[in-house]
Motif scaffolding. Structure first.
Motif, short mmCIF file in Angstrom:
data_model
loop_
_atom_site.label_atom_id
_atom_site.label_comp_id
_atom_site.label_asym_id
_atom_site.label_seq_id
_atom_site.Cartn_x
_atom_site.Cartn_y
_atom_site.Cartn_z
N UNK A 1 26.72 12.72 69.48
CA UNK A 1 27.21 13.61 70.54
C UNK A 1 26.07 13.93 71.49
N UNK A 2 26.34 13.86 72.80
CA UNK A 2 25.32 14.23 73.80
C UNK A 2 25.77 15.48 74.54
N UNK A 3 24.92 16.48 74.58
CA UNK A 3 25.20 17.70 75.35
C UNK A 3 24.60 17.51 76.73
N UNK A 4 25.47 17.26 77.71
CA UNK A 4 25.02 16.92 79.06
C UNK A 4 25.26 18.11 79.98
N UNK A 5 24.30 19.00 80.03
CA UNK A 5 24.47 20.26 80.77
C UNK A 5 23.64 20.26 82.06
N UNK A 6 24.35 20.28 83.18
CA UNK A 6 23.69 20.34 84.49
C UNK A 6 23.56 21.78 84.99
N UNK A 7 24.07 22.73 84.19
CA UNK A 7 23.98 24.16 84.55
C UNK A 7 23.50 24.91 83.33
N UNK A 8 22.91 26.09 83.52
CA UNK A 8 22.42 26.87 82.37
C UNK A 8 23.54 27.26 81.41
N UNK A 9 23.18 27.43 80.15
CA UNK A 9 24.15 27.85 79.14
C UNK A 9 23.40 28.32 77.90
N UNK A 10 23.91 29.35 77.26
CA UNK A 10 23.36 29.77 75.97
C UNK A 10 24.41 29.56 74.89
N UNK B 1 33.46 20.91 90.46
CA UNK B 1 34.81 20.89 89.91
C UNK B 1 35.26 19.42 89.89
N UNK B 2 35.81 18.98 88.75
CA UNK B 2 36.26 17.58 88.67
C UNK B 2 35.22 16.64 88.07
N UNK B 3 34.03 17.14 87.77
CA UNK B 3 32.97 16.26 87.24
C UNK B 3 33.38 15.64 85.90
N UNK C 1 32.35 23.39 87.48
CA UNK C 1 32.42 24.14 88.73
C UNK C 1 33.36 25.33 88.63
N UNK C 2 34.30 25.41 89.55
CA UNK C 2 35.25 26.52 89.57
C UNK C 2 36.59 26.08 89.00
N UNK C 3 36.59 24.96 88.28
CA UNK C 3 37.86 24.37 87.82
C UNK C 3 38.32 24.92 86.48
N UNK C 4 37.80 24.38 85.37
CA UNK C 4 38.28 24.84 84.05
C UNK C 4 37.14 24.98 83.06
N UNK C 5 37.39 25.77 82.02
CA UNK C 5 36.46 25.93 80.90
C UNK C 5 37.35 26.04 79.65
N UNK C 6 37.97 24.90 79.28
CA UNK C 6 39.02 24.96 78.25
C UNK C 6 38.55 25.49 76.90
N UNK C 7 37.32 25.16 76.48
CA UNK C 7 36.91 25.59 75.14
C UNK C 7 36.70 27.09 75.09
N UNK C 8 36.38 27.71 76.25
CA UNK C 8 36.24 29.17 76.28
C UNK C 8 37.60 29.82 76.02
N UNK D 1 36.71 30.21 83.88
CA UNK D 1 37.27 30.86 82.69
C UNK D 1 38.65 31.44 83.03
N UNK D 2 38.74 32.09 84.20
CA UNK D 2 40.02 32.68 84.60
C UNK D 2 41.07 31.60 84.79
#
Ligand code: NCD
Length: 307
Positions: free
Chosen positions: A48-57, A112-114, A133-140, A171-172
């Motif tokens: 598994x590769x965690x490919x994060x282009x934005x910050x995350x904890x 969004x769409x990446x 982006x501003x699209x989805x965060x399904x696992x949240x 998230x919304x």
């Protein structure tokens, strides 16, 4: 399911099955694993590769732990020291990492769409959307549903207020898409400038006053102001925003017994008073705990053989 790109096109049954599997993993984490500290081997040999282009904890570390607990090998891509800094494109980064031998990419990106794009570029590997982006965060939303299911014993027909920067919140969007399928009454509360155009078409009720939005709801869901996505001024000042939309402990008497949730990171004293973050009704750390369990369920369902 090969990819998890969003919740908009998932059925109620598919969403429910993630929540049920997540519950089994949560029980395993609190029970057998807490005692033995022995990981599972369902994903032995998978990469598994965690490919994060934005910050995350939270999201990044819970995916990492989830993958390891299932026996997979997990690598983290570090944007700052990657060849992206030398001009490599998203497409070439994906194809390069797939050639190295990853089976699944967990992707967070500011566009969004990446994730949809990545799923089209990759030849065999799977994609899980960790926020595009501003699209989805399904696992949240799935971990939020697991948190609610554990507290309320149901995820049907509840009433929730989502308060804050709806316009920029993935998230919304995931929450609105998913909860509509379960017959929820959704109160969306924000200054008019922080609401997406045509939001009322998504079968939600719009409020501009916090007190009215949270009255008698089962869940108050607060959101952070996404300053990194705001290239213009959407309200006069943070102080004014906090005055009108910040949740204080006094507000909680309007919705007795309501669960208080937030995807994190919280800006204490902006969208929520510290006392509420740490208070009895707060499920914020419980959301984080369930994040590991739900991500185990997701990774297992995409990469694993039948249990
Ligand atoms: C959210 C995100 O990145 O969209 N965080 C998270 O994954 N828990 C919310 C936020 O950043 O405000």
């Amino acid at each position: 399911m090969k990819h998890l790109l969003g919740l908009e096109n998932l059925s109620k049954e598919e969403i429910l099955s993630f929540v049920e599997e997540g519950e089994k993993y949560r029980e395993w984490l609190d029970g057998e694993y807490a005692e033995t500290r022995k990981p599972l081997s369902y994903l032995k040999g998978k990469r598994i590769c965690l490919l994060f282009y934005e910050p995350s904890t939270r999201t990044r570390h819970s995916f990492e732990i989830a993958g390891r607990l299932l026996g997979a090998e997990v690598s983290s891509f570090s944007l700052a020291v990657s060849s992206v800094q030398k001009g490599e494109s998203f497409k070439d980064t994906l194809l390069t990492l797939e050639s190295i031998g990853f089976d699944l990419f967990v992707i967070r990106h500011s566009c969004s769409g990446a994730c949809l794009y990545a799923s089209n570029v990759l030849q065999k590997a799977s994609v899980v959307n960790a926020g595009d982006g501003m699209h989805e965060h399904p696992t949240q939303t799935l971990l939020d549903l697991l948190t609610i299911y554990r507290a309320k014993k149901t995820i049907e027909g509840l009433k929730m207020a989502i308060v804050g920067d709806i316009l920029h919140s993935r998230v919304a969007r995931s929450a609105i898409f998913a909860l509509g399928k379960f017959g929820w009454e959704l109160h969306i509360c924000a200054p008019p400038t922080l609401l997406p155009k045509d939001i009322e078409k998504l079968n939600v009720k719009i409020f501009h006053r916090l007190e009215e939005a949270i009255k008698d709801v089962d869940i108050i869901y607060m959101l952070r102001i996404q300053r990194e996505r705001q290239n213009e001024q959407f309200f006069p000042s943070i102080e004014e925003y906090t005055h009108l939309y910040g949740l204080t402990h006094q507000h909680l008497s309007l919705a007795p017994g309501a669960m208080v949730m937030h995807p994190g990171p919280v800006n204490r004293g902006v969208e929520m008073e510290g006392k509420v973050v740490d208070g009895e009704g707060s499920f914020i750390l419980e959301q984080v705990r369930n994040g590991v369990a739900i991500r185990m369920a997701i990774l297992h369902s995409i990469l694993g053989e039948a249990r």
